[in-house]
Design a protein around this motif. Structure first.
Motif, PDB file in Angstrom:
ATOM      1  N   THR A 138       0.823  -1.208   0.000  1.00  0.00           N
ATOM      2  CA  THR A 138       0.000   0.000   0.000  1.00  0.00           C
ATOM      3  C   THR A 138       0.857   1.258   0.000  1.00  0.00           C
ATOM      4  OG1 THR A 138      -1.773  -1.146   1.174  1.00  0.00           O
ATOM      5  CG2 THR A 138      -1.804   1.250   1.273  1.00  0.00           C
ATOM      6  N   GLU A 139       2.031   1.177   0.632  1.00  0.00           N
ATOM      7  CA  GLU A 139       2.914   2.335   0.748  1.00  0.00           C
ATOM      8  C   GLU A 139       4.082   2.280  -0.231  1.00  0.00           C
ATOM      9  OE1 GLU A 139       4.098   2.219   4.809  1.00  0.00           O
ATOM     10  OE2 GLU A 139       2.088   2.610   5.583  1.00  0.00           O
ATOM     11  N   ALA A 140       3.971   1.430  -1.260  1.00  0.00           N
ATOM     12  CA  ALA A 140       5.126   1.153  -2.119  1.00  0.00           C
ATOM     13  C   ALA A 140       5.422   2.238  -3.141  1.00  0.00           C
ATOM     14  CB  ALA A 140       4.919  -0.175  -2.842  1.00  0.00           C
ATOM     15  N   GLU A 141       4.468   3.081  -3.453  1.00  0.00           N
ATOM     16  CA  GLU A 141       4.663   4.051  -4.533  1.00  0.00           C
ATOM     17  C   GLU A 141       5.500   5.221  -4.047  1.00  0.00           C
ATOM     18  OE1 GLU A 141       1.718   6.080  -7.778  1.00  0.00           O
ATOM     19  OE2 GLU A 141       1.366   4.016  -7.136  1.00  0.00           O
ATOM     20  N   GLU A 142       6.810   5.041  -4.113  1.00  0.00           N
ATOM     21  CA  GLU A 142       7.750   6.035  -3.599  1.00  0.00           C
ATOM     22  C   GLU A 142       8.780   6.334  -4.684  1.00  0.00           C
ATOM     23  OE1 GLU A 142       9.930   8.629  -2.420  1.00  0.00           O
ATOM     24  OE2 GLU A 142       8.342   8.148  -0.984  1.00  0.00           O
ATOM     25  N   PRO A 143       8.729   7.534  -5.273  1.00  0.00           N
ATOM     26  CA  PRO A 143       9.634   7.834  -6.386  1.00  0.00           C
ATOM     27  C   PRO A 143      11.111   7.867  -6.012  1.00  0.00           C
ATOM     28  CG  PRO A 143       8.448   9.806  -5.682  1.00  0.00           C
ATOM     29  CD  PRO A 143       7.828   8.654  -4.969  1.00  0.00           C
ATOM     30  N   GLY A 144      11.430   7.892  -4.734  1.00  0.00           N
ATOM     31  CA  GLY A 144      12.822   7.966  -4.311  1.00  0.00           C
ATOM     32  C   GLY A 144      13.523   6.640  -4.211  1.00  0.00           C
ATOM     33  N   ARG A 186      13.993   1.240   1.580  1.00  0.00           N
ATOM     34  CA  ARG A 186      12.949   2.213   1.935  1.00  0.00           C
ATOM     35  C   ARG A 186      13.289   2.927   3.240  1.00  0.00           C
ATOM     36  NH1 ARG A 186       9.563   5.783   1.731  1.00  0.00           N
ATOM     37  NH2 ARG A 186       7.306   5.508   1.617  1.00  0.00           N
ATOM     38  N   ILE A 187      13.820   2.186   4.212  1.00  0.00           N
ATOM     39  CA  ILE A 187      14.223   2.801   5.474  1.00  0.00           C
ATOM     40  C   ILE A 187      15.324   3.827   5.235  1.00  0.00           C
ATOM     41  CG2 ILE A 187      15.323   2.386   7.716  1.00  0.00           C
ATOM     42  CD1 ILE A 187      13.916  -0.400   7.670  1.00  0.00           C
ATOM     43  N   LEU A 188      16.335   3.449   4.446  1.00  0.00           N
ATOM     44  CA  LEU A 188      17.414   4.392   4.164  1.00  0.00           C
ATOM     45  C   LEU A 188      16.885   5.627   3.456  1.00  0.00           C
ATOM     46  CD1 LEU A 188      20.462   2.220   3.017  1.00  0.00           C
ATOM     47  CD2 LEU A 188      19.827   2.950   5.314  1.00  0.00           C
ATOM     48  N   GLN A 189      16.000   5.430   2.488  1.00  0.00           N
ATOM     49  CA  GLN A 189      15.463   6.569   1.743  1.00  0.00           C
ATOM     50  C   GLN A 189      14.692   7.511   2.674  1.00  0.00           C
ATOM     51  OE1 GLN A 189      11.897   7.001   0.756  1.00  0.00           O
ATOM     52  NE2 GLN A 189      12.464   8.945  -0.178  1.00  0.00           N
ATOM     53  N   GLN A 190      13.934   6.948   3.594  1.00  0.00           N
ATOM     54  CA  GLN A 190      13.160   7.781   4.526  1.00  0.00           C
ATOM     55  C   GLN A 190      14.052   8.504   5.517  1.00  0.00           C
ATOM     56  OE1 GLN A 190      10.571   4.601   5.958  1.00  0.00           O
ATOM     57  NE2 GLN A 190       8.817   5.544   4.950  1.00  0.00           N
ATOM     58  N   ARG A 191      15.076   7.837   6.007  1.00  0.00           N
ATOM     59  CA  ARG A 191      15.915   8.420   7.053  1.00  0.00           C
ATOM     60  C   ARG A 191      16.967   9.375   6.490  1.00  0.00           C
ATOM     61  NH1 ARG A 191      12.091   6.999   8.829  1.00  0.00           N
ATOM     62  NH2 ARG A 191      11.643   5.340  10.325  1.00  0.00           N
ATOM     63  N   VAL A 194      17.306  10.827   0.647  1.00  0.00           N
ATOM     64  CA  VAL A 194      17.963  10.841  -0.662  1.00  0.00           C
ATOM     65  C   VAL A 194      17.435   9.647  -1.458  1.00  0.00           C
ATOM     66  CG1 VAL A 194      20.059  11.896   0.273  1.00  0.00           C
ATOM     67  CG2 VAL A 194      19.925   9.396   0.067  1.00  0.00           C
ATOM     68  N   PRO A 195      17.555   9.674  -2.777  1.00  0.00           N
ATOM     69  CA  PRO A 195      17.176   8.495  -3.567  1.00  0.00           C
ATOM     70  C   PRO A 195      18.028   7.283  -3.194  1.00  0.00           C
ATOM     71  CG  PRO A 195      17.389  10.421  -4.977  1.00  0.00           C
ATOM     72  CD  PRO A 195      17.946  10.809  -3.634  1.00  0.00           C
ATOM     73  N   VAL A 196      17.425   6.117  -3.271  1.00  0.00           N
ATOM     74  CA  VAL A 196      18.140   4.863  -2.982  1.00  0.00           C
ATOM     75  C   VAL A 196      17.840   3.861  -4.085  1.00  0.00           C
ATOM     76  CG1 VAL A 196      18.410   2.919  -1.401  1.00  0.00           C
ATOM     77  CG2 VAL A 196      18.118   5.234  -0.482  1.00  0.00           C
ATOM     78  N   ALA A 357      23.690   0.110   9.073  1.00  0.00           N
ATOM     79  CA  ALA A 357      24.049   1.060   8.022  1.00  0.00           C
ATOM     80  C   ALA A 357      23.918   2.505   8.497  1.00  0.00           C
ATOM     81  CB  ALA A 357      23.162   0.831   6.794  1.00  0.00           C
ATOM     82  N   LEU A 358      22.830   2.813   9.195  1.00  0.00           N
ATOM     83  CA  LEU A 358      22.612   4.195   9.619  1.00  0.00           C
ATOM     84  C   LEU A 358      23.688   4.655  10.593  1.00  0.00           C
ATOM     85  CD1 LEU A 358      18.731   4.117   9.985  1.00  0.00           C
ATOM     86  CD2 LEU A 358      20.036   5.422   8.298  1.00  0.00           C
ATOM     87  N   ASN A 359      24.087   3.779  11.510  1.00  0.00           N
ATOM     88  CA  ASN A 359      25.110   4.154  12.485  1.00  0.00           C
ATOM     89  C   ASN A 359      26.509   4.097  11.877  1.00  0.00           C
ATOM     90  OD1 ASN A 359      27.198   3.774  14.592  1.00  0.00           O
ATOM     91  ND2 ASN A 359      25.506   3.846  16.004  1.00  0.00           N
ATOM     92  N   LYS A 360      26.906   2.924  11.393  1.00  0.00           N
ATOM     93  CA  LYS A 360      28.292   2.704  11.002  1.00  0.00           C
ATOM     94  C   LYS A 360      28.649   3.315   9.650  1.00  0.00           C
ATOM     95  CE  LYS A 360      30.695   0.445  13.197  1.00  0.00           C
ATOM     96  NZ  LYS A 360      31.597   0.832  14.309  1.00  0.00           N
TER      97      LYS A 360
END
Length: 467
Positions: A138-144, A186-191, A194-196, A357-360
């Motif tokens: 349902t939340e998949a439509e993300e252009p990034g 998707r987590i990386l793109q949201q946090r 930037v595009p992923v 990934a977010l930390n290191k």
């Protein structure tokens, strides 16, 4: 006769000229419209043109025109500098005829690889669901976020061609893509905002040896090398590397996430060293230094063929983190299934990989990525007291009794144990063991775990003995 010959010559000449006019630079599948390029680095572009021909390449983000010549076989390669994340951009190739790539984003690029738990798509497998899959779609439509899914194939020799393409995210494309890989991206793109781009190269039921080549397997003797005349299978050494990794070597990535190991439970004693050899092999070919390598410690499951083979694999996977520079392990001892080798909760696995990934990798140091790590054993009055690292704020089982602890005396007979949290220690006991010598936690195939630090990251299975 002369008239017919003249007409034939004219038609041939027209055909040749038309062919020349239509000649375009050809590119590998991964370099195409809709792709994501790694930001702020030198990325490689490569392809083919006519032999010994001038090729120009215009990058729209800086309007820089690059000029080079193709080799005798028509091949060429160019390194270009990318800016900060953004887009969309264009790249124009010209060898006498233009080829324009459009809708190019600049951001972060990751590779996800392994066997079936990485391959498992958001839609799940037959009678094996992915938890909350419809909500994810349902939340998949993300252009990034952009997806590149490599088809499952094998080859005895290194390949360069792929039948794959970059795709935008929507319910139809995401449902076919790796649930772990997509949610990680998707987590990386949201946090990161930037595009992923996420590249999937996974094949269920495969050995790690298939993702390596024979040279990188030098020194190992616990796998089979098939005869040259034998029909290929997906677990032959090198066949998946040749078909599913080699074609993308050189495409700039930020790092790799890996979920594999079940198939190597029969030769787990060498798995840590093979992981290290595989990562060294891949990194060497990419020639981009020690990019991050984050992987999943496999989940508990009831295996009927070889009982309690998984704990030894747990240990090998844990040792690999020491052998592989810039690596990290996501623990899944609390997220398995006793009914299937494919646990449905892929979201928690994606999150735990993303914490690393977010930390290191991205410097968000407030995010915790490791759970409690066994450190010490002290015996007092018939009780074994365990101390841990990576518990700055203590331990928890979220108001539930601790499970899957066992205790043994010098007779090496293990009994189910009562375990309780006391301050920053765990106290383990059983009245049948008057003088404890060893403790094990979640050290059977079917044992789940529920010991966490207060940040919510689980402790990995461990044993205090070496029996």
């Amino acid at each position: 006769m002369k008239l017919k010959l003249s007409i034939s010559v004219v038609l041939f000449t027209l055909f040749v000229r038309t062919d020349i006019l239509k000649a375009n630079v050809s590119l590998p599948a991964i370099i195409s419209s809709g792709m994501v390029l790694q930001q702020q680095t030198q990325v490689s572009l490569w392809g083919k043109a006519k032999a010994n021909t001038k090729v120009t390449i215009l990058t729209s983000w800086n309007q820089k025109l690059h000029t080079l010549s193709s080799s005798k076989d028509g091949s060429w390669r160019l390194s270009v500098l990318t800016p900060k994340a953004g887009g969309p951009y264009k790249i124009t190739f010209n060898d006498g005829s233009k080829l324009v790539l459009e809708d190019i984003l600049i951001g972060e690029v990751w590779l996800c690889s392994g066997q079936s738990n990485m391959e498992m798509p958001v839609k799940g497998f037959g009678n094996q669901p992915v938890l909350n899959s419809n909500d994810i779609l349902t939340e998949a439509e993300e252009p990034g976020v952009r997806l590149f899914r490599i088809e499952k194939k094998m080859s005895k020799t290194p390949q360069t061609e792929l039948n794959a393409k970059w795709e935008n995210t929507n319910a139809s494309t995401v449902k076919e893509f790796s649930a772990v890989g997509y949610q990680f991206a998707r987590i990386l793109q949201q946090r990161l905002k930037v595009p992923v781009g996420i590249i999937q190269s996974a094949y269920g039921g495969t050995d790690i040896e298939a993702w390596m080549d024979l040279k990188s397997l030098t020194g190992f003797n616990d796998f089979k090398i098939p005869a040259d005349t034998a029909k290929s299978t997906k677990n032959d050494p090198g066949v998946l590397f040749n078909a599913m990794i080699n074609p993308i070597i050189g495409y700039s990535i930020k790092g790799t996430i890996w979920y594999q190991g079940e198939n190597n439970r029969f030769n787990s004693h060498s798995y840590d060293k093979k992981m290290a050899a595989m990562v060294k092999f891949w990194r060497g070919l990419w020639a981009r230094g020690n990019w991050p390598f984050y992987y999943v410690q496999i989940a508990p499951n009831v295996y009927k063929d070889v009982a309690d083979s998984i704990p030894l694999l747990y240990e090998a996977q844990s040792r690999a983190m020491v052998l592989i520079p810039n690596s990290g392990m996501a623990v899944s001892v609390d997220a398995g299934s006793m009914k299937t080798i494919h646990p449905p909760d892929k979201t928690i696995i994606s999150k735990r990989l993303a914490y690393w990934a977010l930390n290191k990798t991205y410097g968000k140091t407030g995010i915790t990525y490791m759970g409690p790590v066994y450190k010490t054993l002290k015996v007092t009055g018939g009780k074994a007291i365990l101390g841990f690292d990576e518990i700055p704020n203590g331990l928890t089982a979220y108001d539930k009794p601790l499970i899957s602890f066992e205790i043994s005396g010098s007779d090496k007979v293990f009994y189910p144990a009562e375990a309780t949290i006391s301050g920053k220690t765990v106290v383990v006991q059983n009245d049948a063991v008057k003088s404890p010598v060893a403790v094990r936690y979640a050290f059977k195939d079917r044992f789940s775990g529920n010991l966490y630090n207060t940040e919510g990251i689980p402790a990995q299975p461990f044993r205090t003995d070496n029996w």
